[in-house]
Design an enzyme around this catalytic site. Sequence first.
Site, PDB file in Angstrom:
ATOM      1  N   ARG A 140     -95.190  77.867 -34.863  1.00 35.23           N
ATOM      2  CA  ARG A 140     -94.291  77.838 -36.016  1.00 35.23           C
ATOM      3  C   ARG A 140     -93.107  76.932 -35.709  1.00 35.23           C
ATOM      4  O   ARG A 140     -92.609  76.909 -34.576  1.00 35.23           O
ATOM      5  CB  ARG A 140     -93.765  79.245 -36.328  1.00 35.23           C
ATOM      6  CG  ARG A 140     -94.695  80.069 -37.186  1.00 35.23           C
ATOM      7  CD  ARG A 140     -94.819  79.543 -38.619  1.00 35.23           C
ATOM      8  NE  ARG A 140     -95.755  80.309 -39.422  1.00 35.23           N
ATOM      9  CZ  ARG A 140     -97.062  80.043 -39.553  1.00 35.23           C
ATOM     10  NH1 ARG A 140     -97.594  79.017 -38.937  1.00 35.23           N
ATOM     11  NH2 ARG A 140     -97.833  80.786 -40.328  1.00 35.23           N
TER      12      ARG A 140
ATOM     13  N   HIS B 204     -98.859  70.412 -41.182  1.00 40.76           N
ATOM     14  CA  HIS B 204     -99.316  71.814 -41.105  1.00 40.76           C
ATOM     15  C   HIS B 204    -100.772  71.938 -41.580  1.00 40.76           C
ATOM     16  O   HIS B 204    -101.065  72.622 -42.563  1.00 40.76           O
ATOM     17  CB  HIS B 204     -98.398  72.732 -41.928  1.00 40.76           C
ATOM     18  CG  HIS B 204     -98.493  74.174 -41.490  1.00 40.76           C
ATOM     19  ND1 HIS B 204     -97.455  75.061 -41.561  1.00 40.76           N
ATOM     20  CD2 HIS B 204     -99.537  74.889 -40.981  1.00 40.76           C
ATOM     21  CE1 HIS B 204     -97.835  76.244 -41.127  1.00 40.76           C
ATOM     22  NE2 HIS B 204     -99.109  76.166 -40.760  1.00 40.76           N
TER      23      HIS B 204
ATOM     24  N   GLU C 279     -90.111  72.809 -43.102  1.00 40.15           N
ATOM     25  CA  GLU C 279     -91.248  72.181 -43.760  1.00 40.15           C
ATOM     26  C   GLU C 279     -91.412  72.730 -45.184  1.00 40.15           C
ATOM     27  O   GLU C 279     -90.964  73.860 -45.432  1.00 40.15           O
ATOM     28  CB  GLU C 279     -92.530  72.383 -42.934  1.00 40.15           C
ATOM     29  CG  GLU C 279     -92.941  73.826 -42.747  1.00 40.15           C
ATOM     30  CD  GLU C 279     -94.239  73.973 -41.942  1.00 40.15           C
ATOM     31  OE1 GLU C 279     -94.289  73.529 -40.786  1.00 40.15           O
ATOM     32  OE2 GLU C 279     -95.191  74.555 -42.489  1.00 40.15           O
TER      33      GLU C 279
END
Length: 309
Positions: free
Chosen positions: A227, A274, A256
């Site tokens: 993360r 991601h 993000e």
Amino acid sequence: MSSLLQLTPIGPLADALLAEMGAVRLWQEDAGWLARHGADVELLATSVRRGCDAAMLSALPMLRAISSWGAGYDTLDVAGARARGIAVANTPDVLDDCVADLAWGLLIAASRRIPAANRYVQAGEWRQLGQFPITTKVSGRRLGILGLGRIGSAVARRGEGFSMDIRYTGRSPRDVGYVFEPSLLALAEWADFLVVACGGDAETFHLVDAAVLCALGKSGILINVGRGSVVDQSALVEALEAGELGGAGLDVLEGEPGAPEALARRDNVVITPHVGSATVQTRQAMEQLTVDNLKAFLQDGRLLTPVKS
Ligand code: NAP
């Protein structure tokens, strides 16, 4: 059939299967639906992107189970659900290979500077300027892993194929053949590559700070598939700009979607948006598991992959 609410589109397969189960699609209902019908809902389908916070939980007083698409559960109020005896499932395991593959893709891309080399060819510089600058070796070097869970273990297994010396850190040692290093700082000092594979929560927030980045050092490379919140991103930019860190490969970022210019424009940083689990095969498996968790709960009151934290 228990009343099933779906908070967000999950994917074509899950959406179709949930529709067959009679799910109400909250995003297609009017703003007053929750207030009128929340007390009828017993099962909930959501995703790690949409989550399920404390406010949603209190709007669903009869809720018995939550099935969430995604391995992370940082957007779910797991503690609040547990306090009410609500079962919570996520979709781990089925994505380990893809996330570990991407971690290795980033590791090799950052150390061998593959994107920069590709741009060099595309810009015609190979012909004009000749040889691309030499880069950093991967095989046979030192791989440190923060979080030797499901994904971290899959990263480590791949590391064996690259003849890496492997060590890891976490809250406690595991029964594995790799050396456990209790101190993240010491692991970073030892490692050539540090792969972050733990989730994001209050405990892991900014675990990778300026001191850890400095310990990883001028030729060290940081990879993050866990993360964004685990890495202090301002400290990362500063370390890269000061030449104190060799490079980075990042699939997850703080704030993000999007990446700050200071990271995105660097030749020694490779960023993917991601996409760790984003393959057709894995996304289908995650969608199926989201639905199967609900079906298992309906059948015998037990989820297939309950969140373990
Ligand atoms: P997992 O099996 O639960 O592993 C998590 C690991 O993190 C464990 O080894 C745990 O070790 C470690 N950990 C937890 N808290 C820690 C702490 N405070 N300090 C140090 N280590 C800690 O989870 P997983 O399935 O491998 O997934 C890990 C994470 O990857 C997810 O939570 C998610 O955030 C991320 N993820 C990213 C993508 C992507 O697309 N990039 C996709 C899926 C998942 P100990 O218990 O021993 O501390």
